[in-house]
Motif scaffolding. Structure first.
Motif, short mmCIF file in Angstrom:
data_model
loop_
_atom_site.label_atom_id
_atom_site.label_comp_id
_atom_site.label_asym_id
_atom_site.label_seq_id
_atom_site.Cartn_x
_atom_site.Cartn_y
_atom_site.Cartn_z
N TYR A 167 -6.29 2.47 -7.93
CA TYR A 167 -5.11 1.63 -7.71
C TYR A 167 -4.40 2.10 -6.44
CZ TYR A 167 -6.13 0.69 -12.58
OH TYR A 167 -6.78 0.35 -13.75
N LEU A 168 -3.79 1.14 -5.74
CA LEU A 168 -3.02 1.45 -4.54
C LEU A 168 -1.57 1.02 -4.73
CD1 LEU A 168 -5.37 0.34 -1.60
CD2 LEU A 168 -5.03 2.65 -2.53
N PRO A 169 -0.65 1.72 -4.06
CA PRO A 169 0.76 1.34 -4.17
C PRO A 169 1.08 0.09 -3.36
CG PRO A 169 0.51 3.15 -2.63
CD PRO A 169 -0.85 2.92 -3.23
N VAL A 170 2.00 -0.69 -3.89
CA VAL A 170 2.53 -1.88 -3.23
C VAL A 170 4.05 -1.79 -3.32
CG1 VAL A 170 2.73 -4.39 -3.34
CG2 VAL A 170 0.52 -3.30 -3.76
N LEU A 171 4.73 -2.03 -2.20
CA LEU A 171 6.19 -2.03 -2.23
C LEU A 171 6.69 -3.12 -3.17
CD1 LEU A 171 7.03 -1.60 1.57
CD2 LEU A 171 6.76 0.18 -0.17
N LYS B 76 14.15 -2.54 -4.80
CA LYS B 76 14.07 -1.74 -3.59
C LYS B 76 13.82 -0.26 -3.91
CE LYS B 76 16.58 -0.66 0.65
NZ LYS B 76 17.84 -0.84 1.43
N GLY B 77 12.92 0.34 -3.15
CA GLY B 77 12.64 1.76 -3.32
C GLY B 77 11.64 2.08 -4.41
N HIS B 78 11.06 1.05 -5.05
CA HIS B 78 10.10 1.27 -6.12
C HIS B 78 8.71 0.75 -5.71
CE1 HIS B 78 13.85 1.76 -8.34
NE2 HIS B 78 13.16 2.41 -9.25
N LEU B 79 7.71 1.25 -6.42
CA LEU B 79 6.32 0.88 -6.16
C LEU B 79 5.71 0.19 -7.36
CD1 LEU B 79 5.05 4.24 -4.57
CD2 LEU B 79 5.67 2.14 -3.34
N LEU B 80 4.81 -0.72 -7.08
CA LEU B 80 3.87 -1.24 -8.07
C LEU B 80 2.50 -0.68 -7.73
CD1 LEU B 80 4.94 -5.01 -8.05
CD2 LEU B 80 5.48 -3.31 -9.82
N PHE B 81 1.61 -0.62 -8.70
CA PHE B 81 0.25 -0.15 -8.44
C PHE B 81 -0.73 -1.25 -8.84
CE2 PHE B 81 2.73 3.67 -8.52
CZ PHE B 81 2.18 4.42 -7.49
N LEU B 82 -1.53 -1.65 -7.86
CA LEU B 82 -2.48 -2.74 -8.08
C LEU B 82 -3.91 -2.23 -8.00
CD1 LEU B 82 0.10 -4.46 -7.50
CD2 LEU B 82 -1.43 -6.15 -6.47
N ALA C 104 -1.49 -0.99 5.18
CA ALA C 104 -2.22 -1.99 4.39
C ALA C 104 -2.01 -1.74 2.91
CB ALA C 104 -3.71 -1.93 4.74
N GLU C 105 -1.76 -2.82 2.18
CA GLU C 105 -1.63 -2.75 0.73
C GLU C 105 -2.25 -4.00 0.12
OE1 GLU C 105 2.63 -2.54 0.10
OE2 GLU C 105 2.80 -4.71 0.06
N PRO C 106 -2.65 -3.93 -1.15
CA PRO C 106 -3.20 -5.13 -1.79
C PRO C 106 -2.19 -6.27 -1.79
CG PRO C 106 -3.67 -3.19 -3.12
CD PRO C 106 -2.71 -2.76 -2.05
N VAL C 107 -2.69 -7.49 -1.58
CA VAL C 107 -1.83 -8.67 -1.69
C VAL C 107 -1.34 -8.75 -3.14
CG1 VAL C 107 -1.77 -11.19 -1.57
CG2 VAL C 107 -3.00 -9.87 0.18
N LEU C 108 -0.04 -8.93 -3.31
CA LEU C 108 0.54 -8.90 -4.66
C LEU C 108 -0.05 -9.99 -5.55
CD1 LEU C 108 2.51 -7.62 -6.59
CD2 LEU C 108 4.30 -9.12 -5.69
N ASP C 109 -0.60 -9.55 -6.65
CA ASP C 109 -1.17 -10.44 -7.67
C ASP C 109 -0.81 -9.81 -9.01
OD1 ASP C 109 -2.70 -11.74 -9.57
OD2 ASP C 109 -4.50 -11.83 -8.34
N ILE C 110 0.08 -10.45 -9.74
CA ILE C 110 0.61 -9.87 -10.97
C ILE C 110 -0.50 -9.54 -11.96
CG2 ILE C 110 1.01 -12.04 -12.22
CD1 ILE C 110 3.43 -9.05 -12.01
N ARG C 111 -1.62 -10.23 -11.87
CA ARG C 111 -2.73 -9.96 -12.80
C ARG C 111 -3.38 -8.61 -12.53
NH1 ARG C 111 -5.99 -15.27 -11.33
NH2 ARG C 111 -5.39 -14.37 -9.32
N ARG C 112 -3.19 -8.06 -11.34
CA ARG C 112 -3.83 -6.80 -10.97
C ARG C 112 -2.88 -5.60 -11.05
NH1 ARG C 112 -8.67 -7.43 -8.40
NH2 ARG C 112 -8.44 -5.47 -7.27
#
Length: 200
Positions: free
Chosen positions: A80-84, A89-95, A111-119
């Protein structure tokens, strides 16, 4: 080799000094460091037992994580990679990250994964979070870039020893004798460099 930082300097000065030091590493030095880090990670019990591992893509002279990511894929691990976070603000999602994951630069140009809530993988479902850092000391204190993203991500570990286990990844030249720490800093239980695997 440990970086030399005079006593009493500010956190910002340490950041500037260490970032300049690691950016000065040659391509061959970076390649050797990445392979040495991979060899240490391959015998890490924490990583061998983990199934869901958060990593990050290299930026600003950081140790190259690409060989490690490819080994984890080959070992059947989920990476998994972090996504802003777009709203918090100031938190990460992991996709979830695979060789064909669509990528885009974030506002820092990383570079970060394109946000996709399913991932999105909830932080509680991760086994390990490999954290970037600018500098670290002999007690496991970590100095980041100053945004506090990983301090927030690892707050439950810091206060309750709950959630994914953090492991710092760094060049040897990023170690300093001691760091001025703040109450919100998260000491790491493990840091892996090309020449050592530190455990506290």
């Amino acid at each position: 080799m440990r970086a030399t930082v005079p006593a009493g300097v500010t956190r910002q000065h340490i950041r500037q000094t260490i970032r300049k030091t690691r950016r000065a590493l040659s391509t061959s030095e970076q390649n050797r460091a990445a392979q040495a880090l991979l060899a240490r990670c391959q015998v890490s019990d924490t990583l061998k037992q983990a199934h869901h591992i958060a990593l990050y893509l290299t930026n600003d002279g950081e140790l190259d994580t690409e060989p490690l990511i490819h080994w984890l894929w080959q070992a059947g691990k989920h990476v998994y990679l972090p996504v802003l976070h777009p709203f918090s603000k100031g938190h990460l999602l992991f996709l979830g990250y695979s060789p064909n994951t669509p990528m885009a630069p974030n506002r820092f140009g990383i570079a970060e994964p394109v946000l996709d809530i399913r991932r999105v993988c909830p932080i509680a479902n991760l086994d390990v979070v490999c954290t970037p850092l600018v500098a670290f000391d002999a007690t496991g204190h970590r100095l980041g870039m100053g945004g506090g993203y990983y301090d927030r991500t690892l707050s439950r570990w810091h206060h309750h020893r709950e959630g994914p286990r953090p492991i710092g990844l760094a060049h040897d030249c990023q170690q300093v004798a001691s760091l001025p720490s703040q109450s919100w800093d998260v000491p790491l239980p493990e840091i892996i460099t090309p020449s050592h695997h530190y455990r506290w």
